[in-house]
Design a protein around this motif. Structure first.
Motif: not given
Length: 405
Positions: A42-43, A45-46, A49-50, A65, A77-78, A81
């Protein structure tokens, strides 16, 4: 087991419990490892995305996302985001649309200014075209299209100024002729010659077809002619209307004079339905209706009086018949004569009086005959008595008695 260290059963049970505890520990560690792996994924993927958001690849970040959230749907978190990325995408889309709209608006305004200037140029209004283009160029100073069109418009201004001076001279001459034609038409209209005025204006308009004054004056002349014809028609309709009203009133008055008030009222009502605004018809109808009402009242009064008179006559006739039946003919005649003085035109009373008079004559004749017969009888009796007295005085008694028989 400490109390019973030699129990094999307890030892076996302990071994089972220890295996279960070990399995649970292994399972807990696997779950923890899986959670750590998911969190790391997840981190990652985040973070991706950032990076995409930082590179203004917002749509790719949203897609990435959304794909990750389908894989880890419970990740807050997803979700957070993704909501952030979606808001960013909406803002960027709105900004793109705003920029595109502004660009289209700018292009549209430039094209509109150019088109407007072209229309003005085509209509030989170069000065206004120059003013419009200068205003547009002030707003969009980098527009080469506006600059090019402005240059063309300024060249046209110079050409048009020369043409305008030449056209002004021609216009003055043309206007003078038009004013003369207008004056002629007005004189004809003032002289009640609308047809001639229209013909004159049509000829002038053929020479100067663009003249607004001639068109307006021609329209006014045609309207004057139409008004005159309409007035003639209106007067004719009014004359026919007046004649019909007067005829209806005349017919009604003749009917009234001949005491045909009902027909007079009907005639006036029909005329008023045809001409409901005629005050004269209304007034005449009201008079006829009042007269009809008065006649009706008079008829009703006469009918009541006739019924009363007939009732009194019937009573007198009945009384006279009763007197006649009672052989009181003189009283019957006196009563009938008295009633006839009150109702001298009553045929029934006169007929009854004639009948009673004839009865009285018969009664008097019968009485006279009876009196004459009685007189003869008295005379005969007296003669016999005289003869009897003579026989008796002569002592002829038997003959005297025979004389009395």
């Amino acid at each position: 087991l400490r109390h019973c260290p030699g129990s094999e059963e307890l030892k076996a049970q302990v071994i089972v419990v220890e295996d279960l505890l070990k399995q649970e520990e292994d399972q807990r560690q696997r779950v923890q490892q899986e959670a750590q792996r998911k969190r790391a994924e997840v981190e990652r993927e985040i973070a991706i995305s950032q990076q995409l958001l930082g590179a203004r690849q917002t749509d790719e970040a949203v897609a990435k996302l959304e794909q990750a959230l389908r894989q880890y749907p419970k990740s807050q978190e997803l979700k957070s985001q993704l909501e952030f990325a979606q808001r960013r995408a909406a803002v960027e889309q709105a900004e793109r649309e705003r920029v595109e709209q502004q660009t289209r608006r700018q292009r549209s305004e430039i094209e509109r200014d150019v088109a407007k200037a072209q229309v003005l140029l085509d209509s030989r209004q170069a000065s206004r075209a120059v003013a419009a283009l200068e205003q547009g160029l002030h707003q969009y100073p980098d527009s080469e299209e506006l600059k090019s069109q402005l240059k063309i418009a300024r060249q046209r201004v110079d050409i048009e100024q020369a043409e305008q001076e030449r056209a002004a001279q021609e216009a003055r001459l043309k206007q003078q002729q038009i004013e003369r034609d207008l004056a002629t038409a007005r004189q004809l209209l003032d002289g009640k010659k609308a047809n001639q005025a229209i013909l004159s204006l049509e000829q002038a308009l053929h020479r100067f077809p663009e003249s607004i004054e001639l068109k307006a004056q021609l329209e006014a002349a045609r309207q004057r002619l139409a008004d005159d014809e309409a007035e003639v028609q209106r007067m004719q309709r009014e004359l026919r209307r007046r004649a019909a009203i007067e005829k209806g009133i005349a017919v009604a008055l003749e009917l009234l004079d001949s005491d045909q008030t009902d027909q007079a009222v009907s005639t006036l009502e029909q005329a008023l339905r045809n001409y409901p605004d005629s005050e004269e018809l209304k007034s005449t109808l009201q008079d006829a209706q009042r007269r009809l009402a008065a006649q009706q009242a008079e008829r009703e009064k006469a009918e009541r009086e006739a019924r009363r008179k007939q009732a009194e006559i019937d009573r007198e006739l009945t009384a006279s018949r009763q007197l006649l039946d009672a052989k009181q003919t003189s009283q019957a005649i006196a009563s009938l004569e008295q009633v006839l003085r009150t109702f001298p035109d009553t045929k029934e009373l006169r007929a009854q009086l004639d009948l009673a008079s004839r009865g009285l004559v018969r009664e008097r004749e019968e009485k006279a005959r009876a009196e004459e017969l009685a007189a003869r009888k008295r005379s005969e009796i007296e003669g016999r008595m005289q003869s009897a007295r003579q026989f008796l005085e002569a002592k002829r008694n038997e003959q005297g008695i025979d004389a009395l028989r």
